[in-house]
Design a protein around this motif. Sequence first.
Motif, mmCIF file in Angstrom:
data_model
loop_
_atom_site.group_PDB
_atom_site.id
_atom_site.type_symbol
_atom_site.label_atom_id
_atom_site.label_comp_id
_atom_site.label_asym_id
_atom_site.label_seq_id
_atom_site.Cartn_x
_atom_site.Cartn_y
_atom_site.Cartn_z
ATOM 1 N N GLN A 142 18.754 71.244 -27.499
ATOM 2 C CA GLN A 142 18.533 72.187 -28.609
ATOM 3 C C GLN A 142 19.760 73.086 -28.817
ATOM 4 O OE1 GLN A 142 14.864 74.070 -29.440
ATOM 5 N NE2 GLN A 142 13.592 72.582 -28.360
ATOM 6 N N MET B 120 20.248 75.080 -32.268
ATOM 7 C CA MET B 120 18.915 75.687 -32.432
ATOM 8 C C MET B 120 18.829 77.098 -31.839
ATOM 9 S SD MET B 120 16.908 73.645 -34.132
ATOM 10 C CE MET B 120 18.354 73.366 -35.138
ATOM 11 N N LYS C 30 21.741 71.495 -37.352
ATOM 12 C CA LYS C 30 20.842 72.457 -37.981
ATOM 13 C C LYS C 30 20.419 72.002 -39.374
ATOM 14 C CE LYS C 30 22.778 76.465 -38.941
ATOM 15 N NZ LYS C 30 23.516 77.727 -38.648
#
Lengths: 176, 176
Positions: free
Chosen positions: B90, B95, B130
């Motif tokens: 992530q 993220m 993203k």
Amino acid sequence: MNMEIATVNSLPYEDFVNIFGNVVEKCPIITAAVWSRRPFVNMGALEAAISEFIDALPESGKEGILRCHPDLAGRDLHSGTLTRESQEEQARAGMDGLDSTEASHMARLNDEYKVRFGFPFVICARMNNKATILQQLSERLRNERALERALGIEEVKKICRLRLQGLVLIDAPNKL
Amino acid sequence: MNMEIATVNSLPYEDFVNIFGNVVEKCPIITAAVWSRRPFVNMGALEAAISEFIDALPESGKEGILRCHPDLAGRDLHSGTLTRESQEEQARAGMDGLDSTEASHMARLNDEYKVRFGFPFVICARMNNKATILQQLSERLRNERALERALGIEEVKKICRLRLQGLVLIDAPNKL
């Protein structure tokens, strides 16, 4: 405080998995799968859904469940890396209080069992004690692999039932 | 240091599960099950055994796998309770660096997705960024449930492949 089944049925999957994810040791996928089967009429229905999911797995999957279980009185107990549930169950059965002779006897039998079957000896510790665990381990070492896999899975289901009983009310209370 | 497949094949199940237990997020049962299929001729064979195990699960089991996955940019990221693998993946996809508008947009779409399908949006973060993650999430929200379950499982397999590639040598080196 144990939950009523209506509360269980109302849980989003994230809460359901957080609460029930370890009723089968380190197998949250099973709990997460049976969430699809809600609503459950009672705790027994939840337990039955888990059993049916396990029974439908291929034999390799059942062995996978057994391999997610720690040894009794093994290195996870001594290093403090057991799950909370296993820690409590092993302690209640006296697994954290073996003397050195008992501990080395248990370790030797556990190792023999794992070499013979390729999965660990699984037994519902809360329905046993030090003496019956050692006796069962000695006896079950002589079984065939397929029988031992089936017996291990039956023990997994007993462990699951007792863990569920610690979380869900067995019968809904009468409404006043 | 990545392992040669011969080393992988020589591991007792406990070490095998410790090392590979999270190639499918929070589903060590899958790794533990495919240990029965060793020896593997190469990493691809191990990957194939995992895929076959997943494909043989009932649909509820596939949903169970998806429900063991955390939200992208969700509460586990913010509370630091992601698995090590998810944390890295992530973070690489950005993220952990969403601005407040992006973060609330992502949270709203994740919630819509979970309400609609009963499992979380799963995508291989390392193969996205993203922008593509937000775009995919918006688009996939409009799919049917069965398609979305299948797409989620395909992403689980991509994540698994990349995690395996971080652990096992793809080709055995030539012996000198």
